[in-house]
Scaffold this motif. Structure first.
Motif, PDB file in Angstrom:
ATOM      1  N   GLN A  14       0.815  -1.223   0.000  1.00 26.59           N
ATOM      2  CA  GLN A  14       0.000   0.000   0.000  1.00 26.59           C
ATOM      3  C   GLN A  14       0.848   1.272   0.000  1.00 26.59           C
ATOM      4  OE1 GLN A  14      -2.398  -0.752   3.496  1.00 26.59           O
ATOM      5  NE2 GLN A  14      -4.015  -1.673   2.261  1.00 26.59           N
ATOM      6  N   GLY A  15       2.139   1.133   0.266  1.00 27.75           N
ATOM      7  CA  GLY A  15       3.016   2.299   0.274  1.00 27.75           C
ATOM      8  C   GLY A  15       2.763   3.256   1.418  1.00 27.75           C
ATOM      9  N   ILE A  16       2.383   2.732   2.561  1.00 24.54           N
ATOM     10  CA  ILE A  16       2.092   3.605   3.709  1.00 24.54           C
ATOM     11  C   ILE A  16       3.369   4.228   4.271  1.00 24.54           C
ATOM     12  CG2 ILE A  16       1.155   3.633   6.063  1.00 24.54           C
ATOM     13  CD1 ILE A  16      -0.988   1.644   4.989  1.00 24.54           C
ATOM     14  N   HIS A  17       4.468   3.510   4.263  1.00 22.85           N
ATOM     15  CA  HIS A  17       5.780   4.037   4.681  1.00 22.85           C
ATOM     16  C   HIS A  17       5.732   4.752   6.036  1.00 22.85           C
ATOM     17  CE1 HIS A  17       6.705   2.970   0.638  1.00 22.85           C
ATOM     18  NE2 HIS A  17       6.499   4.126   0.061  1.00 22.85           N
ATOM     19  N   GLY A  18       5.106   4.118   7.023  1.00 19.46           N
ATOM     20  CA  GLY A  18       4.904   4.784   8.305  1.00 19.46           C
ATOM     21  C   GLY A  18       5.942   4.509   9.373  1.00 19.46           C
ATOM     22  N   LYS A  19       6.782   3.481   9.193  1.00 20.50           N
ATOM     23  CA  LYS A  19       7.745   3.118  10.238  1.00 20.50           C
ATOM     24  C   LYS A  19       9.041   2.630   9.613  1.00 20.50           C
ATOM     25  CE  LYS A  19       4.432   1.579  13.740  1.00 20.50           C
ATOM     26  NZ  LYS A  19       4.006   0.449  14.562  1.00 20.50           N
ATOM     27  N   GLY A  20      10.058   2.507  10.447  1.00 20.63           N
ATOM     28  CA  GLY A  20      11.313   1.874  10.073  1.00 20.63           C
ATOM     29  C   GLY A  20      12.008   2.500   8.880  1.00 20.63           C
ATOM     30  N   ALA A  21      12.621   1.634   8.077  1.00 20.08           N
ATOM     31  CA  ALA A  21      13.382   2.094   6.919  1.00 20.08           C
ATOM     32  C   ALA A  21      12.489   2.797   5.901  1.00 20.08           C
ATOM     33  CB  ALA A  21      14.110   0.919   6.263  1.00 20.08           C
ATOM     34  N   ALA A  22      11.216   2.394   5.828  1.00 22.29           N
ATOM     35  CA  ALA A  22      10.298   3.027   4.873  1.00 22.29           C
ATOM     36  C   ALA A  22      10.063   4.499   5.244  1.00 22.29           C
ATOM     37  CB  ALA A  22       8.978   2.273   4.825  1.00 22.29           C
ATOM     38  N   LEU A  23       9.885   4.779   6.512  1.00 20.27           N
ATOM     39  CA  LEU A  23       9.704   6.167   6.947  1.00 20.27           C
ATOM     40  C   LEU A  23      10.984   6.966   6.696  1.00 20.27           C
ATOM     41  CD1 LEU A  23       7.936   8.333   8.245  1.00 20.27           C
ATOM     42  CD2 LEU A  23       8.700   7.496  10.481  1.00 20.27           C
ATOM     43  N   TYR A  24      12.126   6.364   6.980  1.00 18.58           N
ATOM     44  CA  TYR A  24      13.411   7.011   6.692  1.00 18.58           C
ATOM     45  C   TYR A  24      13.541   7.310   5.199  1.00 18.58           C
ATOM     46  CZ  TYR A  24      18.472   7.413   6.017  1.00 18.58           C
ATOM     47  OH  TYR A  24      19.727   7.833   5.630  1.00 18.58           O
ATOM     48  N   ALA A  25      13.093   6.373   4.353  1.00 14.94           N
ATOM     49  CA  ALA A  25      13.155   6.584   2.906  1.00 14.94           C
ATOM     50  C   ALA A  25      12.317   7.791   2.482  1.00 14.94           C
ATOM     51  CB  ALA A  25      12.699   5.331   2.170  1.00 14.94           C
ATOM     52  N   VAL A  26      11.180   7.988   3.118  1.00 18.94           N
ATOM     53  CA  VAL A  26      10.338   9.164   2.825  1.00 18.94           C
ATOM     54  C   VAL A  26      11.073  10.439   3.235  1.00 18.94           C
ATOM     55  CG1 VAL A  26       8.215  10.398   3.476  1.00 18.94           C
ATOM     56  CG2 VAL A  26       8.137   7.938   2.990  1.00 18.94           C
ATOM     57  N   LYS A  27      11.610  10.437   4.444  1.00 18.15           N
ATOM     58  CA  LYS A  27      12.228  11.643   4.991  1.00 18.15           C
ATOM     59  C   LYS A  27      13.543  12.015   4.324  1.00 18.15           C
ATOM     60  CE  LYS A  27      10.140  11.345   9.556  1.00 18.15           C
ATOM     61  NZ  LYS A  27      10.353  11.220  10.993  1.00 18.15           N
ATOM     62  N   ALA A  28      14.334  11.015   3.915  1.00 19.05           N
ATOM     63  CA  ALA A  28      15.693  11.304   3.449  1.00 19.05           C
ATOM     64  C   ALA A  28      15.967  10.974   1.983  1.00 19.05           C
ATOM     65  CB  ALA A  28      16.702  10.554   4.332  1.00 19.05           C
ATOM     66  N   TRP A  29      15.141  10.128   1.349  1.00 20.05           N
ATOM     67  CA  TRP A  29      15.484   9.626   0.023  1.00 20.05           C
ATOM     68  C   TRP A  29      14.394   9.841  -1.029  1.00 20.05           C
ATOM     69  CZ3 TRP A  29      20.335   7.815  -1.044  1.00 20.05           C
ATOM     70  CH2 TRP A  29      21.158   7.543   0.060  1.00 20.05           C
ATOM     71  N   GLY A  30      13.312  10.503  -0.673  1.00 22.62           N
ATOM     72  CA  GLY A  30      12.290  10.833  -1.664  1.00 22.62           C
ATOM     73  C   GLY A  30      11.254   9.765  -1.933  1.00 22.62           C
ATOM     74  N   ALA A  31      11.133   8.766  -1.059  1.00 23.21           N
ATOM     75  CA  ALA A  31      10.062   7.775  -1.223  1.00 23.21           C
ATOM     76  C   ALA A  31       8.716   8.494  -1.145  1.00 23.21           C
ATOM     77  CB  ALA A  31      10.157   6.695  -0.152  1.00 23.21           C
ATOM     78  N   ILE A  32       7.761   7.982  -1.887  1.00 22.22           N
ATOM     79  CA  ILE A  32       6.447   8.634  -2.006  1.00 22.22           C
ATOM     80  C   ILE A  32       5.388   7.760  -1.354  1.00 22.22           C
ATOM     81  CG2 ILE A  32       4.723   9.490  -3.640  1.00 22.22           C
ATOM     82  CD1 ILE A  32       7.135   9.775  -5.643  1.00 22.22           C
ATOM     83  N   LYS A  33       4.681   8.329  -0.388  1.00 21.80           N
ATOM     84  CA  LYS A  33       3.595   7.590   0.255  1.00 21.80           C
ATOM     85  C   LYS A  33       2.538   7.252  -0.785  1.00 21.80           C
ATOM     86  CE  LYS A  33       4.382   9.239   4.874  1.00 21.80           C
ATOM     87  NZ  LYS A  33       3.870   8.851   6.163  1.00 21.80           N
ATOM     88  N   GLY A  34       2.029   6.026  -0.691  1.00 23.55           N
ATOM     89  CA  GLY A  34       1.032   5.555  -1.644  1.00 23.55           C
ATOM     90  C   GLY A  34       1.615   4.719  -2.775  1.00 23.55           C
ATOM     91  N   ILE A  35       2.950   4.659  -2.862  1.00 22.55           N
ATOM     92  CA  ILE A  35       3.615   3.825  -3.869  1.00 22.55           C
ATOM     93  C   ILE A  35       4.416   2.767  -3.126  1.00 22.55           C
ATOM     94  CG2 ILE A  35       5.236   3.743  -5.793  1.00 22.55           C
ATOM     95  CD1 ILE A  35       4.495   6.662  -6.381  1.00 22.55           C
ATOM     96  N   GLY A  36       4.002   1.513  -3.249  1.00 22.47           N
ATOM     97  CA  GLY A  36       4.590   0.444  -2.451  1.00 22.47           C
ATOM     98  C   GLY A  36       5.702  -0.331  -3.111  1.00 22.47           C
ATOM     99  N   PHE A  37       5.952  -0.079  -4.405  1.00 20.21           N
ATOM    100  CA  PHE A  37       6.971  -0.859  -5.097  1.00 20.21           C
ATOM    101  C   PHE A  37       7.681  -0.010  -6.137  1.00 20.21           C
ATOM    102  CE2 PHE A  37       8.102  -3.597  -8.796  1.00 20.21           C
ATOM    103  CZ  PHE A  37       9.121  -4.301  -8.190  1.00 20.21           C
ATOM    104  N   GLY A  38       9.007  -0.211  -6.222  1.00 19.30           N
ATOM    105  CA  GLY A  38       9.771   0.404  -7.291  1.00 19.30           C
ATOM    106  C   GLY A  38      10.490   1.679  -6.914  1.00 19.30           C
ATOM    107  N   LEU A  39      11.011   2.325  -7.941  1.00 16.80           N
ATOM    108  CA  LEU A  39      11.827   3.524  -7.794  1.00 16.80           C
ATOM    109  C   LEU A  39      10.967   4.734  -7.462  1.00 16.80           C
ATOM    110  CD1 LEU A  39      14.801   4.498  -8.137  1.00 16.80           C
ATOM    111  CD2 LEU A  39      14.174   5.096 -10.487  1.00 16.80           C
TER     112      LEU A  39
END
Length: 128
Positions: A14-39
């Protein structure tokens, strides 16, 4: 062409990215909430969970890892910094996850807690 570092993290589909490495990816690497797979930005999501509360079967994680490996092979100018996906919130252990990366190309590196590359991801299983 300049080398670009890409942070690789475990996510949920689901691309929630709410905890752990996923949250870090949002804050520091440009991960986008709502996108669960890929670049996404300078990060790459590999799902290990279907939702924040439900872990995917290892076979499904393996299929996502194979797609990531194909991406890494197609982008040799990037350096992929692999966190220990699935070994935290998803509940897998390194003995289960590391073999999935055995065929990783030379531009994929396992990182330590400080985010520094320590060795090629293809060697992870042998270094346990």
């Amino acid at each position: 062409m300049n080398t670009v570092d890409i942070f690789v993290f475990g996510s949920n589909e689901q691309g929630i990215h709410g905890k752990g490495a996923a949250l870090y990816a949002v804050k520091a690497w440009g991960a986008i909430k709502g996108i669960g797979f890929g670049l996404q930005g300078r990060s790459y999501a590999i799902p290990t969970k279907s939702t924040p509360r439900h872990t995917l079967p290892l076979e499904k994680v393996s299929s996502y890892v194979k797609e990531f490996i194909a991406h890494a092979e197609a982008h040799p100018h990037n350096r992929f910094l692999l966190s220990k996906i699935g070994c935290g919130l998803a509940g897998f252990n390194e003995a289960q996850i590391s073999p999935l990366f055995r065929e990783s190309p030379a531009n994929v590196f396992l990182i330590n807690e400080a985010g520094e590359p320590v060795f090629p991801a293809s060697e992870w299983v042998e270094r346990l």
